[in-house]
Design a protein around this motif. Sequence first.
Motif, mmCIF file in Angstrom:
data_model
loop_
_atom_site.group_PDB
_atom_site.id
_atom_site.type_symbol
_atom_site.label_atom_id
_atom_site.label_comp_id
_atom_site.label_asym_id
_atom_site.label_seq_id
_atom_site.Cartn_x
_atom_site.Cartn_y
_atom_site.Cartn_z
ATOM 1 N N ARG A 31 14.884 -1.020 -15.620
ATOM 2 C CA ARG A 31 15.664 -0.180 -16.536
ATOM 3 C C ARG A 31 15.552 1.309 -16.202
ATOM 4 O O ARG A 31 16.418 2.094 -16.547
ATOM 5 C CB ARG A 31 15.244 -0.438 -17.984
ATOM 6 C CG ARG A 31 13.876 0.081 -18.354
ATOM 7 C CD ARG A 31 13.499 -0.355 -19.754
ATOM 8 N NE ARG A 31 12.114 -0.050 -20.066
ATOM 9 C CZ ARG A 31 11.714 1.050 -20.683
ATOM 10 N NH1 ARG A 31 12.591 1.964 -21.024
ATOM 11 N NH2 ARG A 31 10.442 1.243 -20.930
ATOM 12 N N ARG A 32 14.469 1.711 -15.545
ATOM 13 C CA ARG A 32 14.316 3.127 -15.178
ATOM 14 C C ARG A 32 14.816 3.426 -13.771
ATOM 15 O O ARG A 32 14.883 4.579 -13.380
ATOM 16 C CB ARG A 32 12.834 3.520 -15.241
ATOM 17 C CG ARG A 32 12.327 3.688 -16.636
ATOM 18 C CD ARG A 32 11.495 4.950 -16.753
ATOM 19 N NE ARG A 32 10.924 4.984 -18.081
ATOM 20 C CZ ARG A 32 9.699 4.530 -18.363
ATOM 21 N NH1 ARG A 32 8.930 4.054 -17.421
ATOM 22 N NH2 ARG A 32 9.258 4.583 -19.597
ATOM 23 N N MET A 76 16.858 19.994 -24.470
ATOM 24 C CA MET A 76 16.771 18.572 -24.793
ATOM 25 C C MET A 76 17.006 17.690 -23.562
ATOM 26 O O MET A 76 17.823 16.755 -23.586
ATOM 27 C CB MET A 76 17.756 18.214 -25.895
ATOM 28 C CG MET A 76 17.418 18.853 -27.211
ATOM 29 S SD MET A 76 18.453 18.288 -28.535
ATOM 30 C CE MET A 76 19.967 19.156 -28.225
ATOM 31 N N THR A 126 16.112 14.853 -20.960
ATOM 32 C CA THR A 126 15.272 13.658 -20.941
ATOM 33 C C THR A 126 14.519 13.582 -19.610
ATOM 34 O O THR A 126 15.032 14.018 -18.582
ATOM 35 C CB THR A 126 16.128 12.399 -21.133
ATOM 36 O OG1 THR A 126 17.167 12.414 -20.173
ATOM 37 C CG2 THR A 126 16.711 12.365 -22.528
ATOM 38 N N PRO A 127 13.320 13.022 -19.650
ATOM 39 C CA PRO A 127 12.483 13.079 -18.449
ATOM 40 C C PRO A 127 12.845 12.084 -17.353
ATOM 41 O O PRO A 127 12.643 12.361 -16.181
ATOM 42 C CB PRO A 127 11.083 12.772 -18.986
ATOM 43 C CG PRO A 127 11.306 11.977 -20.228
ATOM 44 C CD PRO A 127 12.610 12.447 -20.807
ATOM 45 N N GLN A 132 19.183 4.793 -25.276
ATOM 46 C CA GLN A 132 18.388 5.904 -24.742
ATOM 47 C C GLN A 132 17.369 5.420 -23.704
ATOM 48 O O GLN A 132 17.135 6.075 -22.700
ATOM 49 C CB GLN A 132 17.654 6.618 -25.893
ATOM 50 C CG GLN A 132 16.901 7.867 -25.480
ATOM 51 C CD GLN A 132 17.804 9.107 -25.430
ATOM 52 O OE1 GLN A 132 18.962 9.058 -25.843
ATOM 53 N NE2 GLN A 132 17.284 10.198 -24.919
ATOM 54 N N ASN A 160 17.560 2.501 -22.102
ATOM 55 C CA ASN A 160 18.184 1.567 -21.161
ATOM 56 C C ASN A 160 17.512 0.192 -21.186
ATOM 57 O O ASN A 160 17.201 -0.391 -20.152
ATOM 58 C CB ASN A 160 18.152 2.158 -19.741
ATOM 59 C CG ASN A 160 19.152 1.497 -18.816
ATOM 60 O OD1 ASN A 160 20.127 0.906 -19.263
ATOM 61 N ND2 ASN A 160 18.899 1.568 -17.525
ATOM 62 N N ASP A 215 6.189 3.190 -23.010
ATOM 63 C CA ASP A 215 5.094 4.024 -22.491
ATOM 64 C C ASP A 215 5.346 5.506 -22.793
ATOM 65 O O ASP A 215 6.263 5.852 -23.553
ATOM 66 C CB ASP A 215 4.901 3.768 -20.989
ATOM 67 C CG ASP A 215 6.166 4.062 -20.191
ATOM 68 O OD1 ASP A 215 7.013 4.828 -20.684
ATOM 69 O OD2 ASP A 215 6.302 3.528 -19.079
ATOM 70 N N ILE A 234 6.572 7.970 -21.097
ATOM 71 C CA ILE A 234 7.892 8.537 -20.740
ATOM 72 C C ILE A 234 8.907 8.172 -21.825
ATOM 73 O O ILE A 234 9.756 8.982 -22.212
ATOM 74 C CB ILE A 234 8.365 8.045 -19.359
ATOM 75 C CG1 ILE A 234 7.410 8.562 -18.277
ATOM 76 C CG2 ILE A 234 9.788 8.511 -19.057
ATOM 77 C CD1 ILE A 234 7.657 8.010 -16.905
ATOM 78 N N ASP A 235 8.789 6.940 -22.334
ATOM 79 C CA ASP A 235 9.685 6.523 -23.420
ATOM 80 C C ASP A 235 9.465 7.384 -24.663
ATOM 81 O O ASP A 235 10.411 7.677 -25.400
ATOM 82 C CB ASP A 235 9.450 5.050 -23.767
ATOM 83 C CG ASP A 235 9.811 4.128 -22.614
ATOM 84 O OD1 ASP A 235 10.886 4.319 -22.039
ATOM 85 O OD2 ASP A 235 9.017 3.242 -22.279
ATOM 86 N N LEU A 288 8.725 10.501 -24.755
ATOM 87 C CA LEU A 288 9.500 11.731 -24.557
ATOM 88 C C LEU A 288 10.988 11.489 -24.788
ATOM 89 O O LEU A 288 11.685 12.318 -25.376
ATOM 90 C CB LEU A 288 9.274 12.281 -23.138
ATOM 91 C CG LEU A 288 7.876 12.841 -22.841
ATOM 92 C CD1 LEU A 288 7.704 13.102 -21.356
ATOM 93 C CD2 LEU A 288 7.647 14.128 -23.618
ATOM 94 N N GLU A 289 11.466 10.331 -24.330
ATOM 95 C CA GLU A 289 12.882 9.986 -24.537
ATOM 96 C C GLU A 289 13.186 9.871 -26.031
ATOM 97 O O GLU A 289 14.262 10.285 -26.488
ATOM 98 C CB GLU A 289 13.219 8.664 -23.832
ATOM 99 C CG GLU A 289 13.119 8.699 -22.305
ATOM 100 C CD GLU A 289 14.348 9.287 -21.630
ATOM 101 O OE1 GLU A 289 15.285 9.669 -22.338
ATOM 102 O OE2 GLU A 289 14.346 9.387 -20.377
ATOM 103 N N VAL A 346 13.496 13.262 -27.636
ATOM 104 C CA VAL A 346 14.812 13.850 -27.338
ATOM 105 C C VAL A 346 15.892 13.178 -28.186
ATOM 106 O O VAL A 346 16.821 13.843 -28.678
ATOM 107 C CB VAL A 346 15.135 13.729 -25.825
ATOM 108 C CG1 VAL A 346 16.555 14.199 -25.530
ATOM 109 C CG2 VAL A 346 14.144 14.537 -25.002
ATOM 110 N N GLN A 398 16.019 14.702 -31.548
ATOM 111 C CA GLN A 398 16.638 16.044 -31.500
ATOM 112 C C GLN A 398 18.149 15.948 -31.348
ATOM 113 O O GLN A 398 18.893 16.629 -32.054
ATOM 114 C CB GLN A 398 16.074 16.843 -30.323
ATOM 115 C CG GLN A 398 14.697 17.444 -30.606
ATOM 116 C CD GLN A 398 14.264 18.331 -29.450
ATOM 117 O OE1 GLN A 398 13.415 17.957 -28.667
ATOM 118 N NE2 GLN A 398 14.859 19.502 -29.331
ATOM 119 N N GLN A 399 18.572 15.087 -30.409
ATOM 120 C CA GLN A 399 20.010 15.012 -30.104
ATOM 121 C C GLN A 399 20.804 14.373 -31.241
ATOM 122 O O GLN A 399 21.863 14.874 -31.616
ATOM 123 C CB GLN A 399 20.224 14.209 -28.818
ATOM 124 C CG GLN A 399 19.911 14.995 -27.557
ATOM 125 C CD GLN A 399 20.084 14.158 -26.294
ATOM 126 O OE1 GLN A 399 19.987 12.940 -26.328
ATOM 127 N NE2 GLN A 399 20.306 14.830 -25.174
#
Lengths: 354, 82
Positions: free
Chosen positions: A53-54, A107, A109-110, B11, B13, B36, B38-39, B41-42, B45, B48-49
């Motif tokens: 997925r990433r 904003m 995303t990483p 968001q 995926n 995890d 990284i998720d 952080l997603e 966001v 916020q969005q």
Amino acid sequence: MRTDLYILSSAAVSPQESFELKDRYENIREYQGTKLTCIEPDYKNILDPKLIRRMSRVIRMGAATALQCMKSANRLEVDGIITGTAYGCLEDTITFLNRMVGNKEEMLTPTAFIQSTHNTVAAQIALLLKCNAYNNTFVQKSFSFEAALTDAVLLSREMENCVILTGAVDELTETSHAIISRFNKYRENVVSSKMCESPAAGTMAGEGAAFFLLSNQNHSGAIARLDGMSMLYDPGKIEDRKYWLNTFLDENDSRREDIGLILVGRNGDSSHDQLYPELESVFSPLANCFTYKNFCGEYPTSTSFAMWMATETIRTGTLPLYNQPFNLQDEKKKILLLSSDIHGHNSAFLLSSC
Amino acid sequence: MHDLKVQIIAQLNLQDLTPEDIGDDQALFVEGLGLDSIDALELIVLLQQQYKIKLSNAEEGPKVFRSVRTMAEYITAHQPKA
């Protein structure tokens, strides 16, 4: 440069059905238009769905190809992972840049940013293999794969009995294709199988991933030997290219009559292909010349696809996609890969059976 | 909460999941959905969005992102009035 590396296995994702190893690659996929795009495997059978997925398309292509290469050689560990890529992870880069503009640099995303760097493919392979060994990526335009191979040679000279996973990957995206099209590099209304036979202005775009498991020792089951490789940057005259080619053969103790098959990088662009007749004449009429970009398209690391074709020719005794028998082992003949990029920079590879 | 699940799936995926596959109180991280850092952080966001909510105190994160229900409660409590 003498490379003296044994090829233990190879794998490729390309615009042809190349991913699964076969004894004969008979089905040729034809493309009409300006580009050839990869036939991708079902990644869910190869990669952890949580990781997929990433991963953008180029990362999936590279990671799946690398794992397939490891599987073919029944190996779980390597002493180094080295990749070459000219464009890197374009899709993620475009996603990240579009979000930067769209969100006014806020904003962000990483994921797209993290995955957009050129070394993402090599890093993902290392994570999948749980490999903490040497890991490097080379970004050298159309010499990216050659630079990765050069590094593999240098690494192999430092370690005894090492196994190095080396490969190249480049993707074609809608954006990159649109940008390069503006320079009139691609032509329309051509069929891929005919593009090299009827040179005109422009070529067809391509993409692909190819990986090779290389060792400085002749393991049982080794497929082929990469005897030598050479690059010629920005040559001036055709005489300089011929001199370079002759010197390359001499350095590798090879005579013209030792070459049984030549895979040339003609891409159907008349201004590009005018280089080849003179170079091919060095071997005429001794060796058979075949083109490979009619199967993979023009992209900076397409020499890796040519090396896959050469390795598979040695393994199966048949030139893939042409279905032309070549029993190089019995005749002690070698395969020469001869390529020129769109800027006229040349590279050559010499492979033999082992 | 259904809409929030749809947003989380998009968001992050999470291609193989549907909103029905995610329980309201199911843990999002580690043993639950297996998300995890990284998720995380997603998801920040996403807040916020979609909801104009800025998670200013990082220590609140584990509590807010424990499940879809805790996220929904946090959104309800902090969403700016229209």
